[in-house]
Design a protein around this motif. Structure first.
Motif, mmCIF file in Angstrom:
data_model
loop_
_atom_site.group_PDB
_atom_site.id
_atom_site.type_symbol
_atom_site.label_atom_id
_atom_site.label_comp_id
_atom_site.label_asym_id
_atom_site.label_seq_id
_atom_site.Cartn_x
_atom_site.Cartn_y
_atom_site.Cartn_z
ATOM 1 N N THR A 146 -8.835 6.636 4.015
ATOM 2 C CA THR A 146 -7.794 5.634 3.775
ATOM 3 C C THR A 146 -6.651 5.743 4.766
ATOM 4 O OG1 THR A 146 -6.291 4.709 2.105
ATOM 5 C CG2 THR A 146 -6.588 7.097 2.103
ATOM 6 N N VAL A 147 -6.092 4.576 5.060
ATOM 7 C CA VAL A 147 -4.895 4.453 5.885
ATOM 8 C C VAL A 147 -4.044 3.348 5.264
ATOM 9 C CG1 VAL A 147 -5.931 2.780 7.467
ATOM 10 C CG2 VAL A 147 -4.053 4.216 8.274
ATOM 11 N N GLN A 148 -2.741 3.426 5.414
ATOM 12 C CA GLN A 148 -1.843 2.475 4.755
ATOM 13 C C GLN A 148 -1.876 1.105 5.437
ATOM 14 O OE1 GLN A 148 2.716 2.586 3.016
ATOM 15 N NE2 GLN A 148 2.194 3.836 4.777
ATOM 16 N N ARG A 149 -2.027 0.049 4.634
ATOM 17 C CA ARG A 149 -1.987 -1.318 5.164
ATOM 18 C C ARG A 149 -1.853 -2.291 4.000
ATOM 19 N NH1 ARG A 149 -8.319 -2.419 6.819
ATOM 20 N NH2 ARG A 149 -9.239 -1.115 5.231
ATOM 21 N N ASN B 179 0.185 -3.183 1.335
ATOM 22 C CA ASN B 179 0.211 -2.512 0.042
ATOM 23 C C ASN B 179 -0.026 -3.436 -1.144
ATOM 24 O OD1 ASN B 179 0.686 -0.056 1.239
ATOM 25 N ND2 ASN B 179 2.910 -0.199 1.078
ATOM 26 N N ASN C 139 -6.951 11.195 3.678
ATOM 27 C CA ASN C 139 -5.809 10.396 4.108
ATOM 28 C C ASN C 139 -5.588 10.609 5.604
ATOM 29 O OD1 ASN C 139 -3.361 9.129 4.530
ATOM 30 N ND2 ASN C 139 -2.307 10.105 2.818
ATOM 31 N N ASP D 192 -3.634 8.506 7.478
ATOM 32 C CA ASP D 192 -2.430 7.802 7.895
ATOM 33 C C ASP D 192 -1.524 8.763 8.665
ATOM 34 O OD1 ASP D 192 -1.077 4.996 7.045
ATOM 35 O OD2 ASP D 192 0.461 6.521 7.377
ATOM 36 N N HIS E 185 2.181 6.803 2.264
ATOM 37 C CA HIS E 185 1.022 6.056 1.752
ATOM 38 C C HIS E 185 1.023 6.194 0.228
ATOM 39 C CE1 HIS E 185 -2.758 4.234 1.217
ATOM 40 N NE2 HIS E 185 -3.485 4.872 2.121
ATOM 41 N N LYS F 137 -5.216 15.689 4.033
ATOM 42 C CA LYS F 137 -4.446 14.873 4.973
ATOM 43 C C LYS F 137 -4.734 15.359 6.389
ATOM 44 C CE LYS F 137 -0.647 14.641 1.635
ATOM 45 N NZ LYS F 137 0.780 14.980 1.396
ATOM 46 N N SER G 233 -7.265 -2.675 10.216
ATOM 47 C CA SER G 233 -6.308 -1.696 10.744
ATOM 48 C C SER G 233 -6.386 -1.607 12.269
ATOM 49 C CB SER G 233 -6.577 -0.314 10.136
ATOM 50 O OG SER G 233 -7.902 0.101 10.429
#
Length: 395
Positions: free
Chosen positions: A102-105, A107, A139, A141, A147, A161, A385
């Protein structure tokens, strides 16, 4: 007494030649019926893009956002396990480890929550058969503590992470190479932390289908136990629907297409002869219906024929893999180690992303890999992403 429709058909056949009848049949099918029935089917040649694409894309995004909120409520209402329960799960060596990268995008869509909640619910429904399965979060990110969805999931599942907050990865590494290295990191950590027999590496916008676990159990315990399949480098669980057509040429699909015509040609010819009162089949008629059925299957969409295979796990098919894409990939522990060794010698860039890099190993290293049909995950992430797009469409 024959039905009225059949009597009319046979009466009409006395005054029409077979060529006229079959020509009329073709015009009605492809000029009237198929366009009327299939104009809203996204993966059909009859799909009216200018009419339906924008509203369907907007509806998909709205539903996706609602699904994200539902996934958020799912975890907010779930009892949080204590730290010892999460730590004790690492002591086990699961048969299947589900690693979510997962990576933040964006939300508001909560992509990773959608994926994790579906896997968690399916594992609960699966019961004792899936008691030796684990969910693991990776993770990648660059600011992992920001995140928020990953932080929430970290209270339910073990998580690793890759980066520390504020850490700046090597600036000389392009985004495609970074993605490959992140992927390899998550695969390596899966082996180190859990020592599983199989790793299912899932990207955070690949929501599993309801039948994923029964199908995987059938494939791994029955189909992949055969010598020619056992040592496959990987098993791909998703291929884009738009690339599943017969005329997206791959040799196995062309053979399947001809096989469909060889099966339906004689069958439809028999029904035609019976309906028109003719005494026997003729080769021109058989050839016509073979080509007719092949054209209809391609124009309506092979994707919709594949959906029939969901009726039972044993009906799912394994075919040689193609290069795109990697939302969900299954590795055995030995094959995962081979992949890690192979990827170290490859440098990814635009036009040579990790999916193409993995596919290139089949030729350069003499490996084999397969894809499951139909797909076992749904790709719900319309916001990439790697390739930013603020106005995404379904096609």
């Amino acid at each position: 007494m024959l039905p009225r429709g059949l009597r009319l058909c046979r009466k009409w056949s006395r005054f029409s030649s077979p060529i006229t009848q079959l020509l009329a049949f073709t015009v009605v099918t492809f000029g009237v019926l198929a366009p009327l029935i299939c104009h809203q089917l996204l993966h059909s040649y009859f799909y009216l893009r200018h009419w339906h694409l924008n509203p369907m894309s907007e509806a998909f995004l709205k539903q996706n956002q609602e699904d994200g909120q539902a996934a958020l409520r799912y975890f907010e209402g779930l009892q949080t396990p204590n730290a010892s329960e999460i730590s004790s799960s690492k002591a086990l060596s699961p048969w299947l480890l589900i690693t979510i990268i997962t990576v933040q995008r964006h939300n508001e869509f909560h992509y990773v929550l959608q994926v994790a909640s579906r896997f968690h619910r399916l594992l609960q429904q699966c019961g004792p058969r899936c008691q030796n399965y684990q969910i693991f979060l990776c993770n990648v990110d660059q600011n992992p503590d920001s995140h928020q969805d990953a932080r929430l999931l970290g209270t339910f599942f073990a998580m690793v992470k890759r980066y520390k907050d504020g850490e700046d990865p090597n600036a000389s590494v392009n985004q495609f190479e970074k993605e490959k290295r992140d992927y390899a990191f998550c695969l390596e950590q899966s082996l180190l932390v859990y020592s599983p027999e199989y790793v299912l590496l899932v990207e955070d916008d690949a929501v599993p289908e309801e039948e994923i676990f029964p199908v995987l159990q059938h494939l791994l315990l029955a189909r992949l136990s055969k010598p020619h399949l056992r040592d496959a480098l990987y098993l791909k669980l998703y291929h884009p629907e738009r690339l599943q057509r017969y005329l997206n040429p791959e040799p196995m699909r062309i053979l399947e297409w001809f096989g469909l015509g060889m099966f339906l040609g004689p069958l439809l010819s028999f029904l035609y002869s019976w309906a028109t009162g003719r005494s026997s089949l003729t080769w021109p008629t058989v050839l016509f219906f073979a080509l007719y059925s092949m054209a209809l299957a391609e124009l309506v969409g092979r994707h919709y024929l594949l959906e029939l295979r969901r009726l039972a796990p044993a009906l799912h098919n394994l075919v040689p893999v193609t290069e795109c894409c990697t939302p969900a990939m299954l590795f055995s522990a030995p094959s995962a180690r081979r992949v890690l060794g192979h990827l170290q010698g490859l440098h990814c860039r635009r036009g040579f992303a990790k999916d193409i890099a993995l596919y290139s190993l089949l030729r350069t290293k003499g490996e084999r890999a397969y894809v499951v049909e139909p797909n076992l995950v749904r790709h719900v992430g319309m916001f990439s992403s790697l390739r930013p797009n603020e106005n995404p469409k379904l096609l």
